[in-house]
Design an enzyme around this catalytic site. Structure first.
Site: not given
Length: 232
Positions: A87, A110
């Protein structure tokens, strides 16, 4: 987000420093935030900075800010992913001149997410803001990604977990080295990789050696986001 935190800047030689970023990034989670790292980097006058990352992610904005700090620093920045860069931590890695991954490490990318409270108008505005942030995040990865913007956006939508081999094939890392012992995050639920287009893209681009420079996409500045806590 409860994995052991370690945030240090250490002088190795007159020309080399080591920055350790272990644990969650920014926000409510830890002192691994953009402000703290800015204070430390401002003190560094060196030829090389080795950044060691093992992090589940955290604040999107802190991740982008730290990425840009590393890009703007005069030193050559070499990122080592010691366990995983997930992330926001993977965004930080994109600020390096070179990204090195041992063969048993991972990277995860993501879309942005958030918590919200309010009426329908509030949620509709939050959704629009998140889409703007997703566009900005995609632009960060796009500087390295060897595929198309549409392929990258699909990987982000799929919440894609990448091995070292896969990250190199897609241009998101540069070099694979011998395995090191991974420090497992504490109290983390097991990650399950969804079925997506990742395998097809890795096969498609694993033989691509050249990286064509791409024109960065203009991203409008996101306004009035102080009420949001955003995390990757």
């Amino acid at each position: 987000m409860n994995m052991k935190k370690d945030f240090r800047l250490e002088k190795q030689t007159d020309e080399e420093y080591k920055l350790t970023i272990y644990g969650a990034i920014g926000g409510w989670f830890s002192e691994n935030d953009a402000k703290s790292i800015r204070r430390k980097l401002d003190q560094v006058n060196a030829e090389k900075i080795y950044v060691h990352i093992n992090s589940p992610g955290g604040s999107a904005f802190d991740g982008v800010a730290i990425c840009n700090m590393l890009k703007q620093h005069k030193a050559e920045v070499i990122v080592h992913i010691d366990g995983w860069a997930a992330s926001a931590a993977s965004i930080i890695a994109m600020g390096a001149n070179k990204i090195i991954m041992p063969s048993n490490t991972m990277m995860m990318i993501h879309q942005a997410s958030t918590f919200e409270y309010g009426n329908a108008d509030v949620f509709e505005k939050t959704a629009k803001d998140l889409r703007k942030i997703d566009s900005a995040i995609a632009s960060t990865y796009e500087k390295r990604f060897v595929g198309t913007r549409e392929e990258l956006e699909q990987l982000l939508k799929d919440e894609t977990l990448l091995t070292a081999d896969e990250a190199v094939a897609l241009g998101l890392a540069d070099e694979i080295v011998d395995e090191i012992e991974i420090v497992e995050p504490e109290d983390e639920e097991e990650e399950f990789e969804p079925e997506n287009i990742k395998d097809d893209l890795v096969a498609k681009y694993s033989k691509v050696n050249s990286k064509e420079p791409k024109e960065p996409e203009q991203v409008k500045q996101t306004q009035n986001l102080s009420r949001l806590f955003l995390h990757l």
